[in-house]
Motif scaffolding. Structure first.
Motif, PDB file in Angstrom:
ATOM      1  N   LEU A  76       0.845  -1.189   0.000  1.00 31.09           N
ATOM      2  CA  LEU A  76       0.000   0.000   0.000  1.00 31.09           C
ATOM      3  C   LEU A  76       0.885   1.245   0.000  1.00 31.09           C
ATOM      4  CD1 LEU A  76      -2.548  -1.182   2.730  1.00 31.09           C
ATOM      5  CD2 LEU A  76      -2.572  -1.648   0.277  1.00 31.09           C
ATOM      6  N   GLY A  77       0.251   2.387   0.107  1.00 36.61           N
ATOM      7  CA  GLY A  77       1.010   3.635   0.211  1.00 36.61           C
ATOM      8  C   GLY A  77       1.837   3.635   1.479  1.00 36.61           C
ATOM      9  N   LYS A  78       2.929   4.386   1.483  1.00 35.36           N
ATOM     10  CA  LYS A  78       3.875   4.307   2.605  1.00 35.36           C
ATOM     11  C   LYS A  78       3.254   4.632   3.965  1.00 35.36           C
ATOM     12  CE  LYS A  78       5.702   8.965   1.690  1.00 35.36           C
ATOM     13  NZ  LYS A  78       6.928   9.738   1.388  1.00 35.36           N
ATOM     14  N   GLN A  79       2.222   5.475   3.986  1.00 33.31           N
ATOM     15  CA  GLN A  79       1.589   5.808   5.256  1.00 33.31           C
ATOM     16  C   GLN A  79       0.604   4.731   5.724  1.00 33.31           C
ATOM     17  OE1 GLN A  79      -0.108   9.714   4.961  1.00 33.31           O
ATOM     18  NE2 GLN A  79       1.869  10.739   5.100  1.00 33.31           N
ATOM     19  N   TYR A  80       0.367   3.736   4.883  1.00 32.63           N
ATOM     20  CA  TYR A  80      -0.562   2.660   5.219  1.00 32.63           C
ATOM     21  C   TYR A  80       0.168   1.333   5.466  1.00 32.63           C
ATOM     22  CZ  TYR A  80      -4.075   5.914   3.433  1.00 32.63           C
ATOM     23  OH  TYR A  80      -4.866   7.020   3.233  1.00 32.63           O
ATOM     24  N   GLU A  81       1.455   1.335   5.224  1.00 36.21           N
ATOM     25  CA  GLU A  81       2.233   0.105   5.347  1.00 36.21           C
ATOM     26  C   GLU A  81       2.343  -0.370   6.794  1.00 36.21           C
ATOM     27  OE1 GLU A  81       4.333  -2.041   2.682  1.00 36.21           O
ATOM     28  OE2 GLU A  81       2.216  -1.534   2.507  1.00 36.21           O
ATOM     29  N   GLN A  82       2.393   0.565   7.734  1.00 37.12           N
ATOM     30  CA  GLN A  82       2.515   0.149   9.130  1.00 37.12           C
ATOM     31  C   GLN A  82       1.301  -0.667   9.553  1.00 37.12           C
ATOM     32  OE1 GLN A  82       2.310   2.851  12.807  1.00 37.12           O
ATOM     33  NE2 GLN A  82       4.489   2.389  12.609  1.00 37.12           N
ATOM     34  N   ALA A  83       0.114  -0.191   9.202  1.00 33.47           N
ATOM     35  CA  ALA A  83      -1.116  -0.915   9.543  1.00 33.47           C
ATOM     36  C   ALA A  83      -1.165  -2.250   8.822  1.00 33.47           C
ATOM     37  CB  ALA A  83      -2.331  -0.065   9.184  1.00 33.47           C
ATOM     38  N   ARG A  84      -0.675  -2.300   7.591  1.00 31.21           N
ATOM     39  CA  ARG A  84      -0.674  -3.569   6.835  1.00 31.21           C
ATOM     40  C   ARG A  84       0.220  -4.599   7.515  1.00 31.21           C
ATOM     41  NH1 ARG A  84       1.802  -6.363   2.335  1.00 31.21           N
ATOM     42  NH2 ARG A  84       3.631  -4.982   2.395  1.00 31.21           N
ATOM     43  N   TYR A  85       1.444  -4.185   7.885  1.00 28.89           N
ATOM     44  CA  TYR A  85       2.356  -5.118   8.555  1.00 28.89           C
ATOM     45  C   TYR A  85       1.806  -5.555   9.913  1.00 28.89           C
ATOM     46  CZ  TYR A  85       6.159  -4.476   5.190  1.00 28.89           C
ATOM     47  OH  TYR A  85       6.933  -4.479   4.054  1.00 28.89           O
ATOM     48  N   ALA A  86       1.142  -4.631  10.598  1.00 30.34           N
ATOM     49  CA  ALA A  86       0.576  -4.967  11.904  1.00 30.34           C
ATOM     50  C   ALA A  86      -0.512  -6.031  11.764  1.00 30.34           C
ATOM     51  CB  ALA A  86       0.008  -3.716  12.564  1.00 30.34           C
ATOM     52  N   LEU A  87      -1.343  -5.888  10.750  1.00 33.68           N
ATOM     53  CA  LEU A  87      -2.396  -6.877  10.519  1.00 33.68           C
ATOM     54  C   LEU A  87      -1.799  -8.222  10.094  1.00 33.68           C
ATOM     55  CD1 LEU A  87      -5.084  -4.704   8.689  1.00 33.68           C
ATOM     56  CD2 LEU A  87      -5.250  -5.695  10.984  1.00 33.68           C
ATOM     57  N   LEU A  88      -0.780  -8.185   9.261  1.00 28.21           N
ATOM     58  CA  LEU A  88      -0.111  -9.415   8.853  1.00 28.21           C
ATOM     59  C   LEU A  88       0.527 -10.118  10.051  1.00 28.21           C
ATOM     60  CD1 LEU A  88       1.581  -8.301   5.498  1.00 28.21           C
ATOM     61  CD2 LEU A  88      -0.224 -10.022   5.763  1.00 28.21           C
ATOM     62  N   ALA A  89       1.078  -9.326  10.962  1.00 29.50           N
ATOM     63  CA  ALA A  89       1.689  -9.897  12.169  1.00 29.50           C
ATOM     64  C   ALA A  89       0.643 -10.603  13.029  1.00 29.50           C
ATOM     65  CB  ALA A  89       2.384  -8.807  12.964  1.00 29.50           C
ATOM     66  N   SER A  90      -0.562 -10.061  13.026  1.00 26.92           N
ATOM     67  CA  SER A  90      -1.623 -10.669  13.835  1.00 26.92           C
ATOM     68  C   SER A  90      -2.121 -11.980  13.251  1.00 26.92           C
ATOM     69  CB  SER A  90      -2.799  -9.694  13.971  1.00 26.92           C
ATOM     70  OG  SER A  90      -3.478  -9.547  12.730  1.00 26.92           O
ATOM     71  N   LEU A  91      -1.777 -12.229  11.994  1.00 27.95           N
ATOM     72  CA  LEU A  91      -2.261 -13.432  11.315  1.00 27.95           C
ATOM     73  C   LEU A  91      -1.339 -14.636  11.471  1.00 27.95           C
ATOM     74  CD1 LEU A  91      -3.544 -11.858   7.965  1.00 27.95           C
ATOM     75  CD2 LEU A  91      -4.944 -12.896   9.762  1.00 27.95           C
ATOM     76  N   THR A  92      -0.108 -14.413  11.910  1.00 23.55           N
ATOM     77  CA  THR A  92       0.852 -15.517  12.007  1.00 23.55           C
ATOM     78  C   THR A  92       1.081 -15.960  13.443  1.00 23.55           C
ATOM     79  OG1 THR A  92       3.113 -16.215  11.456  1.00 23.55           O
ATOM     80  CG2 THR A  92       2.813 -13.919  12.088  1.00 23.55           C
ATOM     81  N   GLU A  93       1.308 -17.263  13.611  1.00 22.09           N
ATOM     82  CA  GLU A  93       1.602 -17.818  14.934  1.00 22.09           C
ATOM     83  C   GLU A  93       3.103 -18.052  15.099  1.00 22.09           C
ATOM     84  OE1 GLU A  93      -0.521 -18.152  17.328  1.00 22.09           O
ATOM     85  OE2 GLU A  93      -2.209 -17.496  16.081  1.00 22.09           O
ATOM     86  N   ASP A  94       3.840 -17.919  14.016  1.00 21.78           N
ATOM     87  CA  ASP A  94       5.290 -18.100  14.053  1.00 21.78           C
ATOM     88  C   ASP A  94       5.935 -16.870  14.699  1.00 21.78           C
ATOM     89  OD1 ASP A  94       8.093 -17.651  12.731  1.00 21.78           O
ATOM     90  OD2 ASP A  94       7.660 -19.798  12.472  1.00 21.78           O
ATOM     91  N   LYS A  95       6.624 -17.087  15.810  1.00 20.31           N
ATOM     92  CA  LYS A  95       7.171 -15.956  16.565  1.00 20.31           C
ATOM     93  C   LYS A  95       8.243 -15.201  15.790  1.00 20.31           C
ATOM     94  CE  LYS A  95       6.205 -17.689  21.203  1.00 20.31           C
ATOM     95  NZ  LYS A  95       6.777 -18.052  22.535  1.00 20.31           N
TER      96      LYS A  95
END
Length: 219
Positions: free
Chosen positions: A165-184
């Motif tokens: 996404l746009g650079k100002q939206y990337e933080q939220a994207r990575y945060a959501l992706l982090a919430s989807l994985t169980e791998d530490k």
């Protein structure tokens, strides 16, 4: 005695090479002029058709831009209106009068309650596929991913978030992706990427920092 005629002297009544080239050129020019004169009506008609087409395309583009700008102004006025009744009326106007723009979708989204998740998903997907400003599309991707995560559709959410996404939206994207994985290890990597991304959301940053610190203590 009469002098003999020079061998290379031009014979009277016969054109030399230069004259022949000029004569040929004149004949070609005459043919072109005759063709243009004969076909001038068709040429003029064709030129008029091309001109009308160009003017029509230009006016259509101008109309589309004017409509888009008008929709944007009315939409911004609606979301900045405190009175709920007036706001709803303005949003209805955007939906009705500017149905062919992406702002009609945005206006509908503003009126949908969180409990109407199925309908909101349809509108978010419609918005993502539309031609509104990229910022709206990026936000729609984040909103749709959040709804999918709430419904337990992790795979679908991850697919929605797969595109940058746009650079100002990337933080939220990575945060959501982090919430989807169980791998530490992967979660730490994604959270760190989120913290390194551009953002103005201090609350999200604080939450990510706390989660990252907790994960590192678990090692």
């Amino acid at each position: 005695m009469k002098k003999k005629k020079e061998e290379n002297a031009p014979v009277e009544g016969i054109v030399d090479g230069t004259d022949f080239v000029e004569l040929k050129r004149d004949m070609q020019s005459a043919k072109i002029m005759a063709w243009l004169e004969y076909n001038q009506q068709q040429l003029i008609a064709g030129a008029i058709v091309v001109l009308v087409a160009l003017v029509g395309v230009s006016l259509w583009k101008e109309q589309q831009m004017t409509e888009k700008n008008s929709a944007a102004l009315l939409y911004m006025k609606a979301i900045n209106t405190a009175d709920e009744t007036q706001r709803a009326n303005l949003l209805d106007t955007v939906t009705k009068d500017f149905a062919d723009t992406g702002y009609a979708v945005l206006a509908k989204l503003q009126k949908i309650k969180l409990s109407d998740a199925p309908e909101k998903q349809v509108l978010l997907r419609s918005l993502i596929a539309s031609k509104v400003a990229p910022e709206f599309v990026w936000q729609a991707r984040l909103d749709l991913a959040e709804l999918l995560i709430i419904e337990g559709k992790a795979a679908e959410a991850e697919e929605v978030l797969s595109e940058r996404l746009g650079k100002q939206y990337e933080q939220a994207r990575y945060a959501l992706l982090a919430s989807l994985t169980e791998d530490k290890v992967e979660k730490v990597t994604l959270i760190q990427k989120a913290l390194d991304a551009e953002s103005k959301d201090s609350e999200l940053v604080a939450r990510l920092e706390a989660e990252l610190a907790s994960l590192r203590l678990e090692k």
